[in-house]
Design a protein around this motif. Structure first.
Motif, short mmCIF file in Angstrom:
data_model
loop_
_atom_site.label_atom_id
_atom_site.label_comp_id
_atom_site.label_asym_id
_atom_site.label_seq_id
_atom_site.Cartn_x
_atom_site.Cartn_y
_atom_site.Cartn_z
N LEU A 128 0.83 -1.20 0.00
CA LEU A 128 0.00 0.00 0.00
C LEU A 128 0.87 1.25 0.00
O LEU A 128 0.56 2.24 -0.65
CB LEU A 128 -0.92 0.00 1.22
CG LEU A 128 -2.12 -0.94 1.17
CD1 LEU A 128 -2.91 -0.86 2.46
CD2 LEU A 128 -3.02 -0.58 0.00
N TYR A 131 2.97 1.32 -3.60
CA TYR A 131 2.25 1.47 -4.87
C TYR A 131 1.00 2.34 -4.78
O TYR A 131 0.46 2.75 -5.80
CB TYR A 131 1.91 0.09 -5.43
CG TYR A 131 3.17 -0.67 -5.77
CD1 TYR A 131 3.89 -0.35 -6.91
CD2 TYR A 131 3.67 -1.64 -4.92
CE1 TYR A 131 5.07 -0.99 -7.21
CE2 TYR A 131 4.86 -2.30 -5.20
CZ TYR A 131 5.55 -1.97 -6.35
OH TYR A 131 6.73 -2.59 -6.64
N ARG A 132 0.49 2.59 -3.56
CA ARG A 132 -0.68 3.44 -3.44
C ARG A 132 -0.42 4.68 -2.60
O ARG A 132 -1.33 5.47 -2.37
CB ARG A 132 -1.87 2.67 -2.84
CG ARG A 132 -2.32 1.47 -3.64
CD ARG A 132 -2.85 1.80 -5.00
NE ARG A 132 -3.84 2.88 -4.95
CZ ARG A 132 -4.31 3.51 -6.00
NH1 ARG A 132 -3.87 3.21 -7.20
NH2 ARG A 132 -5.20 4.47 -5.87
N GLY A 133 0.79 4.82 -2.08
CA GLY A 133 1.13 6.00 -1.31
C GLY A 133 0.38 6.14 0.01
O GLY A 133 0.23 7.23 0.53
N VAL A 134 -0.09 5.01 0.57
CA VAL A 134 -0.78 5.08 1.86
C VAL A 134 0.27 5.14 2.97
O VAL A 134 1.17 4.31 3.01
CB VAL A 134 -1.68 3.84 2.06
CG1 VAL A 134 -2.38 3.92 3.41
CG2 VAL A 134 -2.68 3.72 0.94
N HIS A 135 0.15 6.11 3.86
CA HIS A 135 1.15 6.24 4.91
C HIS A 135 1.15 5.00 5.80
O HIS A 135 0.11 4.55 6.26
CB HIS A 135 0.89 7.49 5.76
CG HIS A 135 2.10 7.92 6.52
ND1 HIS A 135 2.60 7.19 7.57
CD2 HIS A 135 2.93 8.97 6.37
CE1 HIS A 135 3.68 7.80 8.04
NE2 HIS A 135 3.91 8.88 7.31
N ILE A 138 -0.66 4.81 9.36
CA ILE A 138 -2.10 4.57 9.38
C ILE A 138 -2.40 3.12 9.04
O ILE A 138 -3.12 2.43 9.75
CB ILE A 138 -2.81 5.47 8.36
CG1 ILE A 138 -2.46 6.94 8.61
CG2 ILE A 138 -4.30 5.25 8.38
CD1 ILE A 138 -3.16 7.55 9.75
N SER A 139 -1.80 2.64 7.94
CA SER A 139 -2.17 1.29 7.49
C SER A 139 -1.75 0.24 8.50
O SER A 139 -2.48 -0.71 8.75
CB SER A 139 -1.57 1.01 6.11
OG SER A 139 -0.18 1.12 6.15
#
Lengths: 353, 422
Positions: A128, A131-135, A138-139
């Motif tokens: 995440l 490839y999706r730039g989710v910090h 948080i994840s």
């Protein structure tokens, strides 16, 4: 004093002294006898199995802190160690309790299963992030919560669980899968998998100082732009660092499962992941520093029990730990600035001559 | 060889999408999303025969549960707009719950609200001290504040609450706010909802849930969202504050006192998080302070802010989404969350069609793939394990972030330290 040594040792010392002072004030305000409280905290080490308990806890904290520290090296905050070790712990216990293998192979398989599961749980936030730039903060926190649900589900009696009195646990791992310890008679037994922490510590040092990956890791942390310019693939670094971190996180529960409990139950200690963060900060991500931090943390944790006996709320220890972490990061930063200023002055003098 | 822009221009000339390839106005998007989601839920509740999906009761608890998330998200917004990442929201929220319970059980709910905000602001002050004055890494400081917040409240509870409540993990019962409902409009909506007619009852249920059982704190907090928008985007103060989060050096050169603005923002951020904690304590629903009651809402609030692209309106939508899923799992979670799969499937199919009409094949295919996965999950199971459903909001957070993160634009200098002399 050697300036490098000074900038490594001075901050934790300042932090500990500051925190003890702060907690003394808190204790004094709440009406406790400060010298007696501190005395009891120190004196408890010699009693019963406390010294061995401290070493055992420190071994576990060490694994947790190294798992966190690897990510910290490249400013990757794996807050998800907490969930990774719980999921890995239950899978390891299920695998270990479900099959029979010769003595040495059996624990080895359990270790591999735990590392694999920890890495797999870390893979989701890694992908995440890359490839999706989710910090990742948080994840991984969300993954921690989901891990609670997954362990509760896996421990259901109709899945892998077994009811034992008030508790639910996995099936017991047969003797071939357990790892004995080093007995000290009435002093307690040190986990055999203390060696695992030592191996991980040495491996971590080697990784940082003797491998290309370690160099790329540190470079990515110190300057992502320079690292990218140097041809380091940032996405690949994120994924592989998270995977290593998760694999080590998978080991956290093993000293206790293989050395003492022989099963994973609903009441398995929670919070090692967060302890790992604190210890890694305390030890400044250094293999040796983390060992010191883990021992200090384990000592403080144990002293909480002794404080209960003299009627001081044991939570004072939690405050002391929180204060140590916050003051140690401030102290590191302050000393770094002092060093920087001193260096500037030195350079200035040389230039002026 | 042609450059990427030339290729784009050529592609645009060759294909003519039904919709122009521009983003619709924000309010158009907001309204269409609301219509889409409510329709999907109405169809689902009709097909699965689960009126809980759109009942006023669910909406009422959705708003109650969204409130702390929203306040934490708003706190995160203030801090990040000034360039400080606030992972410590959770710890500040915990401080807020303790402060609200401590003042609330002695002097009533309004005192609880003020004390909650004040305790949260103290946490914010500590974060500002560490990050702005001492230049500590923002995430490190935030994590430390989370540890410290939990530790301090545990200690104080043992010391102060235990003699009264006989339980170190719980406060004495805190008096609650009275709640207000807008009658007779609410009664009329209630009658509509009871008729169980497709569509009408669903909308009536949702609206009724929004205007029933509101406490003064709820109304006040909801007003804080437009107020924050006004302060941050329509005043000179807000422009200066946001400039510290975008380009502190430029702000400094124009005479903005960067550090002062950062302090103000982070203290407000802490106060808002503390207010979120107070909402957990003095709004009807729980008896008072309870150890671990925040349950990661500070982090979910941060996720709501990211989902909302660092803007108040989007953040509000995000917190409602998480509040709704949280409320749903509390009402026959295993079957209602299972039904939610069906609703998600419907939304994804609509999205896929929309994207296909805009000739964005890749995204359309992704949506269809997601819809297929949900269909499979929905068809293969009757209900979800009850051990997993409490974590629906967390799972939704992950999925939503995975889908939305790429088009976001955080404040440019968020998370960076700024020293005017360096």
């Amino acid at each position: 004093m050697n300036p490098r040594f000074r900038s490594a040792v001075l901050p934790p010392a300042i932090a500990v002294v500051f925190s003890v002072m702060l907690c003394s004030i808190v204790l004094a305000i709440s009406g406790a006898n400060v010298p007696r409280t501190l005395g009891v905290m120190v004196a408890q080490v010699g009693k019963d199995t406390t010294a061995v308990d401290i070493v055992n806890s420190a071994a576990v904290y060490y694994l947790a802190a190294v798992a966190v520290a690897i990510g910290f090296q490249m400013n990757l905050f794996n807050i998800g160690v907490e969930g990774q070790y719980r999921v890995a712990g239950i899978v390891a216990a299920v695998v270990g309790g479900g099959i029979a293998l010769p003595p040495v192979l059996h624990p080895l398989l359990i270790i591999v299963a735990a590392m694999f599961t920890g890495a797999a749980w870390a893979l989701i936030p890694a992908l995440l992030k890359a490839y999706r730039g989710v910090h990742e903060v948080i994840s991984t926190i969300m993954m921690n919560a989901i891990a609670l649900g997954v362990t509760a589900y896996l421990l259901r009696v109709d899945v892998f669980g077994e009811q034992r009195g008030n508790n639910v646990s996995t099936h017991t791992i047969p003797d071939s899968g357990t790892v004995g310890g080093f007995g000290f008679g009435s002093g307690g037994t040190v986990f055999g998998l203390l060696l695992l922490s030592v191996v991980v510590g040495v491996g971590y040092w080697m990784l940082l100082n003797r491998t290309r990956f370690g160099f790329e890791l540190i470079a990515s942390g110190q300057s992502p732009t320079a690292a990218a310019a140097g041809g380091i693939n940032a996405k690949r670094m994120i994924v592989s660092t998270m995977l290593i971190s998760g694999a080590i996180a998978g080991l956290i529960s093993l000293p206790e499962i293989l050395g003492r409990d022989h099963q994973f139950s609903l009441t398995f200690t929670a919070g090692y992941g967060f302890t790992g963060i604190a210890v890694a900060l305390l030890g400044r991500n250094h293999p040796g520093g983390i060992a010191f931090g883990a021992l200090l943390w384990a000592f403080l944790d144990r002293s909480g029990l002794a404080l209960d006996n003299i009627g001081v709320p044991r939570e004072i220890v939690t405050i002391m730990q929180g204060a140590i972490v916050l003051s140690v990061v401030v102290a590191y930063e302050a000393v770094r600035r002092m060093d920087l200023a001193a260096e500037k002055a030195e350079v200035g003098e040389v230039v002026a001559q | 060889m042609s450059t990427p822009t030339e290729v784009n221009v050529l592609n645009k000339a060759r294909r003519r999408p039904l919709f122009a390839d521009t983003q619709p106005a924000p309010w158009v998007r907001g309204v269409s999303w609301a219509v889409l989601v409510i329709t999907a839920l109405a169809i689902t509740s009709y097909v699965t025969e689960l009126p809980q999906l759109t009942s006023s009761g669910t909406m009422q608890s959705a708003i109650r549960l969204a409130l702390p998330i929203m306040l934490a998200g708003l706190g995160g917004l203030w801090a990040e707009r000034a360039g400080v990442v606030n992972i410590g929201l959770e710890g500040m929220m915990i401080l807020g719950t303790w402060g609200a319970a401590w003042a609330g059980y002695q002097w009533g709910p309004w005192a609880g609200v003020i004390a909650g905000a004040a305790f949260g602001a103290l946490g914010g002050l500590l974060h500002a001290l560490a990050t702005v004055t001492f230049g500590v890494n923002h995430i490190v400081s935030g994590v430390a504040i989370n540890l410290l917040g939990a530790g301090v409240t545990k200690y104080l509870s043992t010391l102060i609450f235990e003699p009264v409540s006989r339980n170190p993990r719980e406060s004495p019962t805190v008096p609650k706010f009275d709640t207000y409902s807008s009658q007779p409009f609410g009664r009329w909506l209630g009658e509509l909802e009871e008729t169980q007619r497709f569509g009408i009852s669903d909308v009536a249920g949702v609206l009724r849930g929004m205007i029933t059982g509101l406490s003064p704190l709820t109304m006040l907090s909801i007003l804080l969202v437009p107020l924050s928008f006004y302060l941050l985007w329509r005043t000179a103060f807000g422009l200066r504050l946001r400039s510290c989060g975008e380009n502190p050096r430029a702000a400094d050169s124009l005479g903005v006192q960067v550090n002062r603005y950062k302090y103000i923002a982070v203290i407000i951020s802490g106060a808002l998080a503390g207010l979120g904690g107070a909402a957990l304590v003095v709004n009807p629903g729980q008896t008072g302070y309870l150890e671990g009651q925040t349950g990661g809402r500070g982090f979910i609030g941060l996720a709501a802010m990211i989902f909302g692209n660092w803007r108040p309106g989007g953040m509000l939508t995000g917190s409602l989404l998480f509040g709704y899923t949280d409320a749903l799992q509390l009402r026959q979670g295993p079957s209602t969350v299972h039904a939610l799969l069906y609703a998600a499937l419907l939304v994804l199919v609509v999205l896929a069609i929309y994207e296909a009409l805009r000739l964005r094949w890749m995204f359309a295919a992704l949506c269809m793939g997601g819809a297929a996965v949900f269909l499979l999950l929905y068809a293969l199971t009757d209900e979800l394990p009850e051990q997993l459903t409490p974590y629906t909001p967390h799972l939704v957070t992950l999925v939503v972030l995975a889908l939305s993160s790429q088009r976001l634009r955080p404040p440019a200098a968020s998370g960076q330290n700024y020293r005017s002399d360096a």
